[in-house]
Design a protein around this motif. Sequence first.
Motif, PDB file in Angstrom:
ATOM      1  N   UNK A  41       0.833  -1.207   0.000  1.00 54.71           N
ATOM      2  CA  UNK A  41       0.000   0.000   0.000  1.00 54.71           C
ATOM      3  C   UNK A  41       0.866   1.256   0.000  1.00 54.71           C
ATOM      4  N   UNK A  42       1.899   1.259   0.850  1.00 53.64           N
ATOM      5  CA  UNK A  42       2.789   2.420   0.872  1.00 53.64           C
ATOM      6  C   UNK A  42       3.546   2.566  -0.447  1.00 53.64           C
ATOM      7  N   UNK A  43       3.939   1.439  -1.047  1.00 54.85           N
ATOM      8  CA  UNK A  43       4.671   1.494  -2.300  1.00 54.85           C
ATOM      9  C   UNK A  43       3.800   2.049  -3.423  1.00 54.85           C
ATOM     10  N   UNK A  44       2.567   1.572  -3.524  1.00 56.70           N
ATOM     11  CA  UNK A  44       1.668   2.057  -4.575  1.00 56.70           C
ATOM     12  C   UNK A  44       1.324   3.524  -4.335  1.00 56.70           C
ATOM     13  N   UNK A  45       1.188   3.929  -3.073  1.00 57.19           N
ATOM     14  CA  UNK A  45       0.938   5.345  -2.776  1.00 57.19           C
ATOM     15  C   UNK A  45       2.100   6.205  -3.260  1.00 57.19           C
ATOM     16  N   UNK A  46       3.332   5.734  -3.020  1.00 58.93           N
ATOM     17  CA  UNK A  46       4.504   6.478  -3.482  1.00 58.93           C
ATOM     18  C   UNK A  46       4.553   6.538  -5.005  1.00 58.93           C
ATOM     19  N   UNK A  47       4.209   5.428  -5.657  1.00 54.34           N
ATOM     20  CA  UNK A  47       4.217   5.413  -7.121  1.00 54.34           C
ATOM     21  C   UNK A  47       3.142   6.344  -7.680  1.00 54.34           C
ATOM     22  N   UNK A  48       1.984   6.388  -7.036  1.00 57.61           N
ATOM     23  CA  UNK A  48       0.924   7.288  -7.486  1.00 57.61           C
ATOM     24  C   UNK A  48       1.354   8.749  -7.345  1.00 57.61           C
ATOM     25  N   UNK A  49       2.068   9.062  -6.257  1.00 51.14           N
ATOM     26  CA  UNK A  49       2.557  10.432  -6.099  1.00 51.14           C
ATOM     27  C   UNK A  49       3.594  10.761  -7.158  1.00 51.14           C
ATOM     28  N   UNK A  50       4.442   9.792  -7.505  1.00 51.48           N
ATOM     29  CA  UNK A  50       5.425  10.008  -8.572  1.00 51.48           C
ATOM     30  C   UNK A  50       4.728  10.274  -9.898  1.00 51.48           C
ATOM     31  N   UNK A  51       3.670   9.521 -10.177  1.00 52.95           N
ATOM     32  CA  UNK A  51       2.923   9.738 -11.419  1.00 52.95           C
ATOM     33  C   UNK A  51       2.301  11.128 -11.461  1.00 52.95           C
ATOM     34  N   UNK A  52       1.841  11.613 -10.307  1.00 52.47           N
ATOM     35  CA  UNK A  52       1.255  12.958 -10.255  1.00 52.47           C
ATOM     36  C   UNK A  52       2.333  14.014 -10.436  1.00 52.47           C
ATOM     37  N   UNK A  69       2.487  11.738 -15.381  1.00 46.67           N
ATOM     38  CA  UNK A  69       2.526  10.538 -16.207  1.00 46.67           C
ATOM     39  C   UNK A  69       1.101  10.090 -16.474  1.00 46.67           C
ATOM     40  N   UNK A  70       0.680  10.169 -17.708  1.00 51.05           N
ATOM     41  CA  UNK A  70      -0.683   9.806 -18.079  1.00 51.05           C
ATOM     42  C   UNK A  70      -0.699   8.361 -18.571  1.00 51.05           C
ATOM     43  N   UNK A  71      -1.853   7.702 -18.395  1.00 51.07           N
ATOM     44  CA  UNK A  71      -2.023   6.348 -18.899  1.00 51.07           C
ATOM     45  C   UNK A  71      -1.495   5.263 -17.987  1.00 51.07           C
ATOM     46  N   UNK A  72      -1.045   5.599 -16.782  1.00 54.19           N
ATOM     47  CA  UNK A  72      -0.506   4.582 -15.882  1.00 54.19           C
ATOM     48  C   UNK A  72      -1.575   3.979 -14.968  1.00 54.19           C
ATOM     49  N   UNK A  73      -2.725   4.613 -14.854  1.00 53.73           N
ATOM     50  CA  UNK A  73      -3.820   4.150 -13.983  1.00 53.73           C
ATOM     51  C   UNK A  73      -3.348   4.015 -12.537  1.00 53.73           C
ATOM     52  N   UNK A  74      -2.418   4.879 -12.139  1.00 55.63           N
ATOM     53  CA  UNK A  74      -1.908   4.816 -10.763  1.00 55.63           C
ATOM     54  C   UNK A  74      -3.003   5.143  -9.756  1.00 55.63           C
ATOM     55  N   UNK A  75      -3.910   6.048 -10.111  1.00 55.68           N
ATOM     56  CA  UNK A  75      -4.983   6.395  -9.183  1.00 55.68           C
ATOM     57  C   UNK A  75      -5.917   5.208  -8.950  1.00 55.68           C
ATOM     58  N   UNK A  76      -6.187   4.431  -9.992  1.00 54.11           N
ATOM     59  CA  UNK A  76      -7.041   3.259  -9.830  1.00 54.11           C
ATOM     60  C   UNK A  76      -6.356   2.197  -8.961  1.00 54.11           C
ATOM     61  N   UNK A  77      -5.067   1.996  -9.169  1.00 57.99           N
ATOM     62  CA  UNK A  77      -4.339   1.026  -8.351  1.00 57.99           C
ATOM     63  C   UNK A  77      -4.304   1.466  -6.897  1.00 57.99           C
ATOM     64  N   UNK A  78      -4.147   2.757  -6.659  1.00 60.71           N
ATOM     65  CA  UNK A  78      -4.138   3.262  -5.285  1.00 60.71           C
ATOM     66  C   UNK A  78      -5.493   3.045  -4.626  1.00 60.71           C
ATOM     67  N   UNK A  79      -6.574   3.350  -5.329  1.00 61.35           N
ATOM     68  CA  UNK A  79      -7.911   3.138  -4.774  1.00 61.35           C
ATOM     69  C   UNK A  79      -8.148   1.656  -4.478  1.00 61.35           C
ATOM     70  N   UNK A  80      -7.650   0.779  -5.362  1.00 62.26           N
ATOM     71  CA  UNK A  80      -7.844  -0.656  -5.160  1.00 62.26           C
ATOM     72  C   UNK A  80      -7.101  -1.156  -3.933  1.00 62.26           C
TER      73      UNK A  80
END
Length: 449
Positions: free
Chosen positions: A175-186, A190-201
Amino acid sequence: MAYACSPGSGFRRFDAFAAQAEQTAGEFRGLPADCGPAQALAAFKRAAPYMQIPAGVVQLIDVLFAWTTPLDWRGGANPIVWPRNEKLARKLGLGVRQLQNLLDRAIRLRLISHLDSPNGHRGGQRNADGTIKWAYGIVLAPIGTRIEDFRQTAARGMAEDAAIDALKKRLGAVRRRISSLAQTAIDHMLVGTAADEELALVLSATRQMKNVRDIDLLTGCVEQMEQRGRALEAEIAAALVEIQAEQMQSETNIITCSDADECTHSTTTTEPQTANAVTSSGFPEGSRGEGFAQTRTVASSVEEDLEKHGVDPAFIESVSPELCHSLRHSQHGWGDVIHLAERLADQAGIHKTAWHEARRVMGERGAAASVIATVHKYHAGDVRQPGAYLRGMNGKAQKGTLHLGRTFHGLKDNRQSHLMRAMHDGPDPRAMGDLARRAMALVLSGRTS
């Protein structure tokens, strides 16, 4: 006749649970040689949470054990205690009826049994050596009979706890790793990575698995989240490598141009003076005035979009007067805007390579407008890293998906909304940038002393 209809009224009820408890008590042959009453009680307490035994029953057994001695748990003996209900209720801080309910629950769980006297009263007597001479009351022998059951249950439960804790730590880590990756995408847009969907999941999975003790279900969830986290990490890493490669290519182009003997640098006049051109290690000095010569002969798509939406220097100044109060008010030229954008980029910590890349991709005017929009959002708290945000805009511009004209109109609408709210809340909605701009206009027009 009434007695024949209710022969057992007022006596202890005998049912299947009481029969099972008596059978378990009858199987008691003394505690193992390596176990005393204290160890038996501890084994029972460790197993109780995994056997869904209520805390009140655990406290009851603990209090009853206080009336026993090690001699009562030897082979051939029978651990019986005979406190009256009133005394036992006071010890537990309960009412008599509440105590009776706990005793009934303990019988259903096969933890105690009863040995009643002929008159139904509890009582007993010990010999001089401490052994029980005779006794009627509550029998604790079922706990001695089930000592191995308690030990095995406690061992299995603690092993499950350790496995569940490890799985939940793995889930927390992903969870912490995906949160960090989502912040990196923001941060890097970075578009098209669906990081926000993975974070919500992963956040939903963390909530759903909070009280789950099914190891198979929890393992499947953790492994799936870890797999999705690895896939997202690989995708974002590839995107970052691509961005880094573009930045290195841009730096290489700039260094090559700066080192070339015949490279002609831009100047602030309509007639380039190549012999006297000067370069700087920082941001190049932009041009001022209407006589600015564009380095591009053809307008970029971003500049065409700005012109299409009517975004000119005057429009930019009206959108962000706090940043543009230093522009000349007698006339608005793109040279002034570009010079201001260079200075704002330097102040905001935007790397020069990002600025040079913006000029190459968007043109001078598009790059200047992009920097002002970026710094405006940075001051508003909407952007955390202006350099990364500008690089993201460069990437969109290269793909033809950057619509800067609509961005400025959106900023203008937001400013008007803030002013309307300020007008509703107070009598003076003027911003500091507006006041500075008006003061500068007065100075330039010679109206001030």
